[in-house]
Motif scaffolding. Sequence first.
Motif, PDB file in Angstrom:
ATOM      1  N   ARG A 124       1.260  -1.423  -0.187  1.00  0.00           N
ATOM      2  CA  ARG A 124      -0.379  -0.141  -0.306  1.00  0.00           C
ATOM      3  C   ARG A 124       1.051   1.322  -0.297  1.00  0.00           C
ATOM      4  N   ASP A 125       0.726   2.557  -1.358  1.00  0.00           N
ATOM      5  CA  ASP A 125       1.142   3.451  -0.818  1.00  0.00           C
ATOM      6  C   ASP A 125       2.734   3.389  -1.955  1.00  0.00           C
ATOM      7  N   ALA A 126       2.890   2.294  -2.403  1.00  0.00           N
ATOM      8  CA  ALA A 126       4.320   2.140  -3.177  1.00  0.00           C
ATOM      9  C   ALA A 126       3.502   3.038  -4.104  1.00  0.00           C
ATOM     10  N   SER A 127       4.840   3.632  -4.991  1.00  0.00           N
ATOM     11  CA  SER A 127       4.822   4.580  -6.271  1.00  0.00           C
ATOM     12  C   SER A 127       5.180   4.352  -7.132  1.00  0.00           C
ATOM     13  N   TYR A 128       5.613   4.312  -8.351  1.00  0.00           N
ATOM     14  CA  TYR A 128       5.584   4.444  -9.548  1.00  0.00           C
ATOM     15  C   TYR A 128       5.881   5.838  -9.896  1.00  0.00           C
ATOM     16  N   ASP A 129       6.961   5.401 -11.530  1.00  0.00           N
ATOM     17  CA  ASP A 129       7.761   6.402 -12.059  1.00  0.00           C
ATOM     18  C   ASP A 129       6.462   7.213 -12.644  1.00  0.00           C
ATOM     19  N   ARG A 130       5.430   6.735 -12.859  1.00  0.00           N
ATOM     20  CA  ARG A 130       4.171   7.421 -13.240  1.00  0.00           C
ATOM     21  C   ARG A 130       2.717   6.856 -13.590  1.00  0.00           C
ATOM     22  N   GLU A 131       2.204   7.731 -12.856  1.00  0.00           N
ATOM     23  CA  GLU A 131       0.216   7.220 -13.096  1.00  0.00           C
ATOM     24  C   GLU A 131      -0.268   7.935 -13.858  1.00  0.00           C
ATOM     25  N   VAL A 132      -1.211   7.430 -14.162  1.00  0.00           N
ATOM     26  CA  VAL A 132      -2.166   7.548 -14.932  1.00  0.00           C
ATOM     27  C   VAL A 132      -3.805   7.293 -14.859  1.00  0.00           C
ATOM     28  N   VAL A 133      -4.451   8.023 -14.874  1.00  0.00           N
ATOM     29  CA  VAL A 133      -6.560   8.104 -14.354  1.00  0.00           C
ATOM     30  C   VAL A 133      -7.016   7.786 -15.881  1.00  0.00           C
ATOM     31  N   VAL A 134      -7.830   6.144 -16.321  1.00  0.00           N
ATOM     32  CA  VAL A 134      -8.611   6.773 -17.355  1.00  0.00           C
ATOM     33  C   VAL A 134     -10.214   6.194 -16.619  1.00  0.00           C
ATOM     34  N   ASP A 135     -11.427   7.159 -17.212  1.00  0.00           N
ATOM     35  CA  ASP A 135     -12.355   7.081 -16.576  1.00  0.00           C
ATOM     36  C   ASP A 135     -13.043   7.009 -17.954  1.00  0.00           C
ATOM     37  N   LEU A 136     -14.068   5.799 -17.046  1.00  0.00           N
ATOM     38  CA  LEU A 136     -14.737   5.218 -18.091  1.00  0.00           C
ATOM     39  C   LEU A 136     -16.290   5.453 -18.425  1.00  0.00           C
ATOM     40  N   ASP A 137     -16.901   6.090 -17.056  1.00  0.00           N
ATOM     41  CA  ASP A 137     -18.544   6.308 -16.892  1.00  0.00           C
ATOM     42  C   ASP A 137     -18.693   7.066 -18.383  1.00  0.00           C
ATOM     43  N   LEU A 138     -18.417   7.594 -19.344  1.00  0.00           N
ATOM     44  CA  LEU A 138     -18.835   8.431 -20.403  1.00  0.00           C
ATOM     45  C   LEU A 138     -18.496   7.279 -22.267  1.00  0.00           C
ATOM     46  N   LEU A 139     -16.833   6.608 -21.336  1.00  0.00           N
ATOM     47  CA  LEU A 139     -16.324   5.439 -22.891  1.00  0.00           C
ATOM     48  C   LEU A 139     -17.791   5.073 -23.684  1.00  0.00           C
ATOM     49  N   ALA A 140     -17.138   5.013 -24.734  1.00  0.00           N
ATOM     50  CA  ALA A 140     -18.294   4.502 -26.161  1.00  0.00           C
ATOM     51  C   ALA A 140     -17.426   3.749 -26.147  1.00  0.00           C
ATOM     52  N   PRO A 141     -17.700   2.887 -27.608  1.00  0.00           N
ATOM     53  CA  PRO A 141     -17.495   1.586 -28.104  1.00  0.00           C
ATOM     54  C   PRO A 141     -16.223   2.025 -29.153  1.00  0.00           C
ATOM     55  N   MET A 142     -15.147   1.655 -28.598  1.00  0.00           N
ATOM     56  CA  MET A 142     -14.220   2.489 -29.566  1.00  0.00           C
ATOM     57  C   MET A 142     -13.806   1.320 -30.938  1.00  0.00           C
ATOM     58  N   VAL A 143     -12.941   2.454 -31.911  1.00  0.00           N
ATOM     59  CA  VAL A 143     -12.964   1.452 -33.331  1.00  0.00           C
ATOM     60  C   VAL A 143     -11.572   2.721 -33.708  1.00  0.00           C
ATOM     61  N   THR A 144     -10.630   1.354 -34.780  1.00  0.00           N
ATOM     62  CA  THR A 144      -9.120   2.646 -35.465  1.00  0.00           C
ATOM     63  C   THR A 144      -9.607   2.695 -36.060  1.00  0.00           C
ATOM     64  N   TRP A 145      -9.450   3.716 -36.792  1.00  0.00           N
ATOM     65  CA  TRP A 145      -9.569   4.484 -37.857  1.00  0.00           C
ATOM     66  C   TRP A 145      -7.890   4.651 -38.953  1.00  0.00           C
ATOM     67  N   GLY A 146      -7.087   4.551 -38.099  1.00  0.00           N
ATOM     68  CA  GLY A 146      -5.767   4.787 -38.917  1.00  0.00           C
ATOM     69  C   GLY A 146      -5.265   3.210 -39.102  1.00  0.00           C
ATOM     70  N   THR A 147      -3.461   3.337 -39.215  1.00  0.00           N
ATOM     71  CA  THR A 147      -2.974   1.707 -39.431  1.00  0.00           C
ATOM     72  C   THR A 147      -2.138   2.012 -38.349  1.00  0.00           C
ATOM     73  N   ASN A 148      -2.123   2.177 -36.955  1.00  0.00           N
ATOM     74  CA  ASN A 148      -1.439   1.994 -35.543  1.00  0.00           C
ATOM     75  C   ASN A 148      -2.666   1.557 -34.704  1.00  0.00           C
ATOM     76  N   PRO A 149      -2.406   0.918 -33.387  1.00  0.00           N
ATOM     77  CA  PRO A 149      -3.987   1.068 -32.512  1.00  0.00           C
ATOM     78  C   PRO A 149      -4.065   2.252 -31.843  1.00  0.00           C
ATOM     79  N   GLY A 150      -3.056   3.846 -32.057  1.00  0.00           N
ATOM     80  CA  GLY A 150      -3.050   4.592 -31.334  1.00  0.00           C
ATOM     81  C   GLY A 150      -3.828   5.538 -32.139  1.00  0.00           C
ATOM     82  N   GLN A 151      -4.269   5.288 -32.929  1.00  0.00           N
ATOM     83  CA  GLN A 151      -5.273   5.685 -34.053  1.00  0.00           C
ATOM     84  C   GLN A 151      -6.869   5.375 -33.875  1.00  0.00           C
TER      85      GLN A 151
END
Length: 483
Positions: free
Chosen positions: A286-313
Amino acid sequence: MSVKSESKGSTAAPNQKPLKNIIEKIWDAHLVKQKEGHPAVFAIDLMLLHEVTSAQAFENLAERKIPVADPQRLLATIDHSIPTRPNRHEIYDEAARAQVDALRQNCKKHGIPFHDFDSGTQGIVHVIGPELGVTQPGMTIVCGDSHTSTHGAFGALAFGIGTSEVGHVLATGCLLQEKPKTMKVTFKGKFLPGVYAKDAILALIGQLGIGGATGHVIEYCGDAIKAMSMEERMTVCNMSIECGARAGLISPDETTYAYIKGRKFAPSDKDWAKAVETWQSFCGDRDASYDREVVVDLDLLAPMVTWGTNPGQALQISENIPSLRDIAPEHQATAQRALEYTQLREGAPIRGVKVDWAFIGSCTNGRIEDLRIAANILKGHRVAEHVTMYVVPGSEAVMKQAQKEGLDKVFEAAGAVFRNPGCSMCLGMNDDKVPSGKRCISSSNRNFVGRQGPGSITHLASPATVAASAIAGEISSSDKYLG
Protein backbone atom coordinates in the motif's frame (compact mmCIF):
# COMPACT_ATOMS: atom_id res chain seq x y z
CA MET A 1 -8.01 10.81 -19.19
CA SER A 2 -5.78 12.67 -16.75
CA VAL A 3 -2.09 12.18 -16.08
CA LYS A 4 -0.73 12.71 -12.60
CA SER A 5 2.70 14.09 -11.80
CA GLU A 6 5.63 11.70 -11.86
CA SER A 7 6.79 10.05 -8.66
CA LYS A 8 10.27 8.63 -8.19
CA GLY A 9 10.45 7.04 -4.77
CA SER A 10 8.43 5.18 -2.15
CA THR A 11 8.04 6.62 1.31
CA ALA A 12 8.54 4.22 4.20
CA ALA A 13 8.69 4.85 7.92
CA PRO A 14 12.15 4.80 9.55
CA ASN A 15 13.57 1.28 10.03
CA GLN A 16 11.00 -0.17 7.62
CA LYS A 17 11.76 -1.88 4.34
CA PRO A 18 11.16 0.31 1.27
CA LEU A 19 7.65 0.03 -0.13
CA LYS A 20 7.50 -1.83 -3.44
CA ASN A 21 4.92 -2.32 -6.15
CA ILE A 22 4.32 -5.75 -7.72
CA ILE A 23 6.65 -5.06 -10.64
CA GLU A 24 9.56 -4.32 -8.30
CA LYS A 25 8.80 -7.37 -6.17
CA ILE A 26 8.83 -9.76 -9.11
CA TRP A 27 11.98 -8.15 -10.47
CA ASP A 28 13.81 -8.49 -7.16
CA ALA A 29 12.73 -12.12 -6.73
CA HIS A 30 14.18 -13.07 -10.12
CA LEU A 31 17.36 -11.00 -10.07
CA VAL A 32 20.28 -13.44 -10.37
CA LYS A 33 23.11 -10.93 -10.64
CA GLN A 34 23.44 -7.20 -11.15
CA LYS A 35 26.75 -5.59 -12.02
CA GLU A 36 26.80 -1.81 -12.01
CA GLY A 37 26.59 -0.38 -15.50
CA HIS A 38 25.49 -3.68 -17.03
CA PRO A 39 22.17 -5.41 -17.74
CA ALA A 40 20.95 -7.73 -15.00
CA VAL A 41 21.03 -11.51 -15.24
CA PHE A 42 17.31 -12.20 -14.87
CA ALA A 43 15.71 -15.62 -14.22
CA ILE A 44 12.81 -16.87 -16.35
CA ASP A 45 10.26 -19.30 -14.91
CA LEU A 46 8.44 -20.25 -18.11
CA MET A 47 9.03 -19.83 -21.83
CA LEU A 48 6.29 -20.41 -24.37
CA LEU A 49 7.23 -21.57 -27.87
CA HIS A 50 5.46 -21.53 -31.22
CA GLU A 51 6.53 -22.52 -34.71
CA VAL A 52 7.61 -19.12 -36.07
CA THR A 53 10.27 -17.77 -33.70
CA SER A 54 11.86 -20.94 -32.32
CA ALA A 55 13.52 -22.82 -35.20
CA GLN A 56 16.62 -20.63 -35.50
CA ALA A 57 17.14 -20.67 -31.73
CA PHE A 58 17.17 -24.47 -31.71
CA GLU A 59 19.53 -24.49 -34.70
CA ASN A 60 21.98 -22.21 -32.89
CA LEU A 61 22.00 -24.50 -29.86
CA ALA A 62 22.55 -27.55 -32.04
CA GLU A 63 25.47 -25.92 -33.85
CA ARG A 64 27.13 -25.09 -30.53
CA LYS A 65 26.21 -28.45 -28.95
CA ILE A 66 24.40 -26.74 -26.08
CA PRO A 67 21.59 -28.73 -24.42
CA VAL A 68 18.22 -27.30 -23.42
CA ALA A 69 18.60 -26.36 -19.77
CA ASP A 70 15.17 -27.30 -18.40
CA PRO A 71 12.55 -28.68 -20.83
CA GLN A 72 9.86 -28.70 -18.14
CA ARG A 73 9.99 -24.91 -17.94
CA LEU A 74 8.92 -24.77 -21.57
CA LEU A 75 5.57 -25.16 -23.32
CA ALA A 76 5.10 -25.37 -27.08
CA THR A 77 2.19 -25.24 -29.48
CA ILE A 78 1.44 -24.38 -33.10
CA ASP A 79 -0.70 -21.34 -33.85
CA HIS A 80 0.70 -18.60 -36.12
CA SER A 81 1.17 -20.14 -39.55
CA ILE A 82 -1.23 -23.08 -39.38
CA PRO A 83 -4.48 -23.27 -41.39
CA THR A 84 -7.85 -23.00 -39.63
CA ARG A 85 -9.87 -24.61 -42.44
CA PRO A 86 -11.44 -28.07 -41.89
CA ASN A 87 -8.49 -30.00 -43.35
CA ARG A 88 -5.99 -28.03 -41.30
CA HIS A 89 -3.60 -30.99 -40.97
CA GLU A 90 -2.64 -30.48 -44.61
CA ILE A 91 -0.43 -27.38 -44.67
CA TYR A 92 -0.07 -26.18 -48.25
CA ASP A 93 2.54 -23.49 -47.64
CA GLU A 94 5.99 -25.11 -47.65
CA ALA A 95 7.56 -22.59 -45.25
CA ALA A 96 4.71 -23.00 -42.76
CA ARG A 97 4.88 -26.79 -43.00
CA ALA A 98 8.63 -26.69 -42.38
CA GLN A 99 8.15 -24.48 -39.32
CA VAL A 100 5.58 -26.85 -37.82
CA ASP A 101 7.67 -29.95 -38.56
CA ALA A 102 10.77 -28.33 -37.05
CA LEU A 103 8.97 -27.50 -33.81
CA ARG A 104 7.55 -31.02 -33.54
CA GLN A 105 11.01 -32.52 -34.04
CA ASN A 106 12.73 -30.15 -31.62
CA CYS A 107 10.16 -30.78 -28.90
CA LYS A 108 10.51 -34.53 -29.34
CA LYS A 109 14.31 -34.33 -29.33
CA HIS A 110 14.50 -32.23 -26.16
CA GLY A 111 11.49 -33.59 -24.26
CA ILE A 112 9.56 -30.33 -24.37
CA PRO A 113 5.79 -30.50 -23.70
CA PHE A 114 4.11 -29.97 -27.07
CA HIS A 115 0.44 -29.27 -27.75
CA ASP A 116 -0.23 -30.47 -31.28
CA PHE A 117 -3.35 -30.70 -33.44
CA ASP A 118 -6.15 -32.72 -31.83
CA SER A 119 -4.41 -32.94 -28.45
CA GLY A 120 -7.39 -31.13 -26.96
CA THR A 121 -5.03 -28.42 -25.75
CA GLN A 122 -3.66 -26.93 -28.98
CA GLY A 123 -4.31 -23.27 -29.56
CA ILE A 124 -2.86 -19.79 -29.50
CA VAL A 125 0.03 -19.84 -27.07
CA HIS A 126 -1.38 -16.98 -24.97
CA VAL A 127 -4.74 -18.71 -24.70
CA ILE A 128 -3.59 -22.21 -23.73
CA GLY A 129 -1.08 -21.09 -21.05
CA PRO A 130 -3.83 -19.73 -18.78
CA GLU A 131 -6.22 -22.57 -19.72
CA LEU A 132 -3.71 -25.16 -18.57
CA GLY A 133 -2.92 -23.35 -15.34
CA VAL A 134 0.79 -22.96 -16.16
CA THR A 135 0.44 -19.16 -16.00
CA GLN A 136 0.58 -18.20 -12.33
CA PRO A 137 1.14 -15.07 -10.21
CA GLY A 138 4.67 -13.92 -9.46
CA MET A 139 6.17 -15.74 -12.43
CA THR A 140 8.41 -14.42 -15.16
CA ILE A 141 7.16 -15.58 -18.56
CA VAL A 142 8.61 -14.96 -22.01
CA CYS A 143 7.83 -15.95 -25.58
CA GLY A 144 9.03 -14.96 -29.03
CA ASP A 145 5.80 -13.03 -29.49
CA SER A 146 4.89 -9.41 -28.75
CA HIS A 147 1.66 -10.18 -26.95
CA THR A 148 3.15 -12.30 -24.17
CA SER A 149 1.99 -9.52 -21.85
CA THR A 150 -1.41 -11.29 -21.92
CA HIS A 151 -0.18 -13.48 -19.04
CA GLY A 152 0.29 -10.37 -16.91
CA ALA A 153 -3.42 -10.60 -16.14
CA PHE A 154 -2.42 -13.21 -13.54
CA GLY A 155 0.15 -11.03 -11.79
CA ALA A 156 3.04 -12.39 -13.85
CA LEU A 157 5.80 -10.31 -15.40
CA ALA A 158 5.42 -11.50 -18.99
CA PHE A 159 6.97 -10.02 -22.11
CA GLY A 160 8.00 -10.80 -25.67
CA ILE A 161 11.58 -11.53 -26.71
CA GLY A 162 13.55 -11.98 -29.94
CA THR A 163 14.75 -15.24 -31.45
CA SER A 164 18.31 -14.84 -30.13
CA GLU A 165 16.88 -14.34 -26.64
CA VAL A 166 14.76 -17.46 -27.07
CA GLY A 167 18.07 -19.28 -27.50
CA HIS A 168 19.46 -17.71 -24.33
CA VAL A 169 16.50 -18.94 -22.29
CA LEU A 170 16.65 -22.41 -23.86
CA ALA A 171 20.31 -22.68 -22.87
CA THR A 172 20.38 -20.94 -19.49
CA GLY A 173 16.91 -20.20 -18.18
CA CYS A 174 17.97 -16.54 -17.93
CA LEU A 175 18.07 -13.30 -19.90
CA LEU A 176 20.05 -10.09 -19.78
CA GLN A 177 17.58 -7.34 -18.92
CA GLU A 178 17.52 -3.67 -17.94
CA LYS A 179 15.22 -2.91 -15.02
CA PRO A 180 12.08 -1.26 -16.41
CA LYS A 181 10.37 1.87 -15.20
CA THR A 182 6.94 1.42 -13.63
CA MET A 183 3.60 2.95 -14.57
CA LYS A 184 0.30 2.71 -12.72
CA VAL A 185 -2.84 2.97 -14.84
CA THR A 186 -6.05 3.26 -12.86
CA PHE A 187 -9.31 2.52 -14.65
CA LYS A 188 -12.15 4.01 -12.67
CA GLY A 189 -15.89 3.99 -13.25
CA LYS A 190 -18.16 1.45 -14.93
CA PHE A 191 -18.81 0.39 -18.50
CA LEU A 192 -21.90 1.60 -20.32
CA PRO A 193 -23.87 -1.07 -22.25
CA GLY A 194 -21.95 -2.17 -25.32
CA VAL A 195 -18.58 -1.13 -23.90
CA TYR A 196 -16.00 -3.76 -22.97
CA ALA A 197 -12.41 -4.32 -21.88
CA LYS A 198 -11.18 -3.94 -25.47
CA ASP A 199 -12.65 -0.45 -25.55
CA ALA A 200 -10.89 0.46 -22.30
CA ILE A 201 -7.44 -0.54 -23.55
CA LEU A 202 -8.00 1.14 -26.93
CA ALA A 203 -8.96 4.31 -25.08
CA LEU A 204 -5.73 4.19 -23.09
CA ILE A 205 -3.60 3.56 -26.20
CA GLY A 206 -5.42 6.35 -28.02
CA GLN A 207 -4.57 8.80 -25.24
CA LEU A 208 -0.97 7.71 -24.59
CA GLY A 209 -0.06 7.04 -28.21
CA ILE A 210 1.94 4.09 -29.49
CA GLY A 211 5.07 5.21 -27.65
CA GLY A 212 3.54 6.74 -24.53
CA ALA A 213 4.58 3.93 -22.18
CA THR A 214 7.98 3.14 -23.71
CA GLY A 215 10.42 1.74 -21.16
CA HIS A 216 7.70 1.01 -18.60
CA VAL A 217 5.84 -1.98 -17.25
CA ILE A 218 2.24 -1.05 -16.53
CA GLU A 219 0.25 -2.17 -13.50
CA TYR A 220 -3.49 -1.86 -14.14
CA CYS A 221 -5.52 -0.95 -11.07
CA GLY A 222 -8.88 0.46 -10.02
CA ASP A 223 -12.44 -0.63 -9.39
CA ALA A 224 -13.05 -1.34 -13.08
CA ILE A 225 -10.13 -3.78 -13.17
CA LYS A 226 -11.29 -5.50 -9.98
CA ALA A 227 -14.73 -5.99 -11.52
CA MET A 228 -13.33 -7.60 -14.69
CA SER A 229 -13.28 -11.34 -15.33
CA MET A 230 -9.93 -12.98 -16.01
CA GLU A 231 -10.68 -13.05 -19.72
CA GLU A 232 -11.35 -9.30 -19.73
CA ARG A 233 -8.12 -8.73 -17.82
CA MET A 234 -6.22 -10.77 -20.39
CA THR A 235 -7.59 -8.53 -23.14
CA VAL A 236 -6.33 -5.42 -21.34
CA CYS A 237 -2.87 -6.83 -20.61
CA ASN A 238 -2.57 -8.28 -24.11
CA MET A 239 -2.45 -4.85 -25.74
CA SER A 240 -0.02 -3.21 -23.31
CA ILE A 241 2.69 -3.47 -25.94
CA GLU A 242 0.64 -1.30 -28.31
CA CYS A 243 1.31 1.85 -26.26
CA GLY A 244 5.00 1.01 -26.09
CA ALA A 245 5.04 -0.74 -22.70
CA ARG A 246 7.41 -3.64 -22.08
CA ALA A 247 4.59 -5.49 -20.32
CA GLY A 248 1.39 -4.99 -18.39
CA LEU A 249 0.07 -6.81 -15.34
CA ILE A 250 -2.63 -6.91 -12.68
CA SER A 251 -2.13 -7.86 -9.05
CA PRO A 252 -3.69 -11.25 -8.27
CA ASP A 253 -6.88 -11.45 -6.22
CA GLU A 254 -9.71 -13.89 -5.51
CA THR A 255 -10.83 -13.71 -9.15
CA THR A 256 -7.35 -14.83 -10.20
CA TYR A 257 -7.20 -17.70 -7.73
CA ALA A 258 -10.68 -18.95 -8.65
CA TYR A 259 -9.70 -19.08 -12.33
CA ILE A 260 -6.49 -21.05 -11.68
CA LYS A 261 -7.87 -23.53 -9.14
CA GLY A 262 -8.50 -27.00 -10.54
CA ARG A 263 -6.69 -26.50 -13.83
CA LYS A 264 -4.31 -29.19 -15.04
CA PHE A 265 -1.08 -27.59 -13.81
CA ALA A 266 -2.51 -25.63 -10.89
CA PRO A 267 -1.20 -26.42 -7.40
CA SER A 268 -2.87 -29.46 -5.82
CA ASP A 269 -5.42 -29.08 -3.03
CA LYS A 270 -2.82 -29.88 -0.39
CA ASP A 271 -0.47 -27.21 -1.78
CA TRP A 272 -3.16 -24.66 -2.58
CA ALA A 273 -3.11 -22.54 0.58
CA LYS A 274 0.68 -22.25 0.47
CA ALA A 275 0.58 -21.28 -3.21
CA VAL A 276 -1.98 -18.53 -2.59
CA GLU A 277 0.09 -17.22 0.30
CA THR A 278 3.12 -17.01 -1.99
CA TRP A 279 1.13 -15.35 -4.76
CA GLN A 280 -0.26 -12.76 -2.36
CA SER A 281 3.25 -11.86 -1.24
CA PHE A 282 3.89 -10.38 -4.69
CA CYS A 283 1.03 -7.88 -4.43
CA GLY A 284 2.29 -4.32 -4.17
CA ASP A 285 2.61 -2.60 -0.84
CA ARG A 286 0.00 0.00 0.00
CA ASP A 287 1.28 3.47 -0.94
CA ALA A 288 4.08 2.04 -3.10
CA SER A 289 5.02 4.54 -5.79
CA TYR A 290 5.56 4.39 -9.54
CA ASP A 291 7.58 6.37 -12.04
CA ARG A 292 4.35 7.55 -13.63
CA GLU A 293 0.64 7.37 -12.88
CA VAL A 294 -2.33 7.69 -15.26
CA VAL A 295 -6.07 7.70 -14.53
CA VAL A 296 -8.71 6.70 -17.10
CA ASP A 297 -12.38 7.42 -16.43
CA LEU A 298 -14.66 4.85 -18.08
CA ASP A 299 -18.05 6.23 -17.05
CA LEU A 300 -18.70 8.04 -20.35
CA LEU A 301 -16.65 5.80 -22.64
CA ALA A 302 -18.36 4.69 -25.87
CA PRO A 303 -17.28 1.74 -28.06
CA MET A 304 -13.87 2.37 -29.60
CA VAL A 305 -12.64 1.73 -33.15
CA THR A 306 -9.38 2.53 -34.92
CA TRP A 307 -9.34 4.72 -38.02
CA GLY A 308 -5.67 4.56 -39.06
CA THR A 309 -2.72 2.20 -39.28
CA ASN A 310 -1.68 1.84 -35.65
CA PRO A 311 -3.71 1.11 -32.50
CA GLY A 312 -3.11 4.62 -31.18
CA GLN A 313 -5.19 6.06 -34.02
CA ALA A 314 -8.43 5.25 -32.23
CA LEU A 315 -11.61 7.13 -31.39
CA GLN A 316 -15.06 6.59 -29.97
CA ILE A 317 -17.53 5.31 -32.54
CA SER A 318 -19.67 8.44 -32.10
CA GLU A 319 -16.75 10.71 -33.04
CA ASN A 320 -15.43 11.91 -36.37
CA ILE A 321 -12.04 11.05 -37.81
CA PRO A 322 -9.70 13.82 -36.61
CA SER A 323 -8.71 16.67 -38.89
CA LEU A 324 -5.01 16.92 -39.57
CA ARG A 325 -4.92 20.43 -38.08
CA ASP A 326 -6.08 18.96 -34.74
CA ILE A 327 -3.23 16.45 -34.65
CA ALA A 328 0.14 17.34 -33.14
CA PRO A 329 2.52 18.57 -35.88
CA GLU A 330 4.98 15.72 -35.30
CA HIS A 331 2.22 13.17 -35.99
CA GLN A 332 0.52 14.84 -38.97
CA ALA A 333 2.58 13.13 -41.66
CA THR A 334 1.85 9.70 -40.15
CA ALA A 335 -1.84 10.54 -39.95
CA GLN A 336 -1.88 11.74 -43.55
CA ARG A 337 -0.35 8.48 -44.75
CA ALA A 338 -2.83 6.52 -42.64
CA LEU A 339 -5.80 8.34 -44.17
CA GLU A 340 -4.46 7.72 -47.66
CA TYR A 341 -3.99 4.02 -46.93
CA THR A 342 -7.36 3.50 -45.26
CA GLN A 343 -9.12 5.61 -47.92
CA LEU A 344 -10.83 7.71 -45.28
CA ARG A 345 -11.43 11.44 -45.09
CA GLU A 346 -10.43 13.68 -42.20
CA GLY A 347 -13.39 15.04 -40.27
CA ALA A 348 -15.77 12.34 -41.58
CA PRO A 349 -17.76 10.06 -39.24
CA ILE A 350 -16.22 6.66 -38.50
CA ARG A 351 -19.68 5.19 -37.91
CA GLY A 352 -21.15 4.01 -41.18
CA VAL A 353 -17.89 3.19 -42.97
CA LYS A 354 -18.56 0.13 -45.14
CA VAL A 355 -16.77 -3.11 -44.18
CA ASP A 356 -16.14 -6.17 -46.35
CA TRP A 357 -14.79 -8.60 -43.75
CA ALA A 358 -15.29 -9.23 -40.03
CA PHE A 359 -12.99 -11.22 -37.78
CA ILE A 360 -13.48 -12.46 -34.23
CA GLY A 361 -10.49 -14.28 -32.75
CA SER A 362 -6.80 -13.82 -31.82
CA CYS A 363 -5.00 -13.88 -28.48
CA THR A 364 -6.80 -10.62 -27.67
CA ASN A 365 -10.40 -11.70 -28.14
CA GLY A 366 -10.60 -15.39 -29.07
CA ARG A 367 -11.75 -16.76 -25.72
CA ILE A 368 -15.10 -18.25 -24.81
CA GLU A 369 -16.47 -15.02 -23.27
CA ASP A 370 -15.67 -13.18 -26.52
CA LEU A 371 -17.50 -15.80 -28.57
CA ARG A 372 -20.49 -15.66 -26.23
CA ILE A 373 -20.72 -11.88 -26.62
CA ALA A 374 -20.58 -12.14 -30.40
CA ALA A 375 -23.12 -14.98 -30.51
CA ASN A 376 -25.55 -13.03 -28.33
CA ILE A 377 -25.52 -10.20 -30.85
CA LEU A 378 -25.62 -12.38 -33.97
CA LYS A 379 -28.42 -14.64 -32.75
CA GLY A 380 -31.51 -14.10 -34.88
CA HIS A 381 -29.64 -11.87 -37.34
CA ARG A 382 -27.72 -12.34 -40.57
CA VAL A 383 -24.33 -11.05 -41.59
CA ALA A 384 -24.69 -8.54 -44.43
CA GLU A 385 -24.54 -10.19 -47.86
CA HIS A 386 -21.36 -8.41 -48.90
CA VAL A 387 -19.50 -9.27 -45.64
CA THR A 388 -17.38 -12.37 -45.08
CA MET A 389 -17.12 -13.16 -41.35
CA TYR A 390 -14.69 -15.54 -39.66
CA VAL A 391 -15.07 -16.64 -36.05
CA VAL A 392 -11.92 -18.42 -34.89
CA PRO A 393 -11.65 -19.83 -31.34
CA GLY A 394 -8.37 -19.31 -29.55
CA SER A 395 -7.90 -22.96 -28.66
CA GLU A 396 -9.30 -26.44 -29.05
CA ALA A 397 -10.77 -26.09 -25.55
CA VAL A 398 -12.58 -22.88 -26.54
CA MET A 399 -13.81 -24.53 -29.75
CA LYS A 400 -15.22 -27.52 -27.85
CA GLN A 401 -16.89 -25.30 -25.27
CA ALA A 402 -18.44 -23.16 -28.00
CA GLN A 403 -19.76 -26.30 -29.71
CA LYS A 404 -21.10 -27.60 -26.40
CA GLU A 405 -23.02 -24.36 -25.90
CA GLY A 406 -24.24 -24.32 -29.49
CA LEU A 407 -22.45 -21.09 -30.33
CA ASP A 408 -21.08 -22.59 -33.55
CA LYS A 409 -24.65 -23.13 -34.74
CA VAL A 410 -25.52 -19.52 -33.96
CA PHE A 411 -22.54 -18.30 -36.01
CA GLU A 412 -23.35 -20.58 -38.92
CA ALA A 413 -27.03 -19.59 -38.89
CA ALA A 414 -25.97 -15.95 -39.07
CA GLY A 415 -23.79 -16.65 -42.09
CA ALA A 416 -20.43 -16.52 -40.34
CA VAL A 417 -17.74 -19.18 -40.80
CA PHE A 418 -16.74 -20.99 -37.60
CA ARG A 419 -13.19 -22.31 -38.00
CA ASN A 420 -10.51 -24.32 -36.23
CA PRO A 421 -8.28 -22.65 -33.62
CA GLY A 422 -5.22 -20.59 -34.48
CA CYS A 423 -3.99 -17.03 -34.92
CA SER A 424 -5.85 -16.95 -38.24
CA MET A 425 -6.67 -13.53 -39.65
CA CYS A 426 -4.89 -11.61 -36.91
CA LEU A 427 -1.78 -11.60 -39.14
CA GLY A 428 -1.01 -12.55 -42.71
CA MET A 429 1.11 -15.61 -41.91
CA ASN A 430 -1.40 -18.30 -42.84
CA ASP A 431 -4.21 -19.02 -45.30
CA ASP A 432 -6.66 -16.59 -43.68
CA LYS A 433 -6.07 -13.19 -45.30
CA VAL A 434 -8.15 -10.14 -46.10
CA PRO A 435 -7.92 -9.47 -49.86
CA SER A 436 -6.08 -6.38 -51.06
CA GLY A 437 -8.19 -3.24 -50.90
CA LYS A 438 -10.84 -4.84 -48.69
CA ARG A 439 -11.78 -3.45 -45.28
CA CYS A 440 -12.00 -5.64 -42.15
CA ILE A 441 -13.42 -4.90 -38.72
CA SER A 442 -11.37 -7.06 -36.39
CA SER A 443 -11.18 -8.04 -32.73
CA SER A 444 -7.41 -8.55 -33.04
CA ASN A 445 -4.63 -6.31 -31.73
CA ARG A 446 -2.87 -4.59 -34.62
CA ASN A 447 -4.01 -2.60 -37.64
CA PHE A 448 -0.63 -2.06 -39.29
CA VAL A 449 -0.34 -1.67 -43.06
CA GLY A 450 -0.89 -5.13 -44.58
CA ARG A 451 -1.19 -6.81 -41.18
CA GLN A 452 -4.15 -8.96 -42.28
CA GLY A 453 -2.86 -9.42 -45.81
CA PRO A 454 -1.11 -7.26 -48.42
CA GLY A 455 -3.19 -4.17 -49.17
CA SER A 456 -5.80 -5.00 -46.49
CA ILE A 457 -7.39 -2.31 -44.30
CA THR A 458 -8.07 -3.08 -40.64
CA HIS A 459 -10.25 -1.42 -37.99
CA LEU A 460 -9.77 -2.75 -34.44
CA ALA A 461 -12.79 -3.05 -32.16
CA SER A 462 -14.38 -5.25 -29.50
CA PRO A 463 -16.13 -8.52 -30.43
CA ALA A 464 -19.47 -6.80 -29.82
CA THR A 465 -18.69 -3.99 -32.24
CA VAL A 466 -17.32 -6.47 -34.79
CA ALA A 467 -20.50 -8.57 -34.63
CA ALA A 468 -22.79 -5.53 -34.90
CA SER A 469 -20.77 -4.16 -37.82
CA ALA A 470 -20.93 -7.51 -39.62
CA ILE A 471 -24.72 -7.43 -39.43
CA ALA A 472 -24.96 -3.81 -40.54
CA GLY A 473 -22.27 -4.15 -43.21
CA GLU A 474 -20.68 -0.98 -41.87
CA ILE A 475 -18.99 0.17 -38.68
CA SER A 476 -21.75 0.16 -36.10
CA SER A 477 -22.22 -0.04 -32.33
CA SER A 478 -23.90 -3.01 -30.68
CA ASP A 479 -26.33 -1.17 -28.39
CA LYS A 480 -29.44 -1.92 -30.45
CA TYR A 481 -28.65 -5.66 -30.41
CA LEU A 482 -28.25 -5.89 -26.63
CA GLY A 483 -31.22 -7.07 -24.59
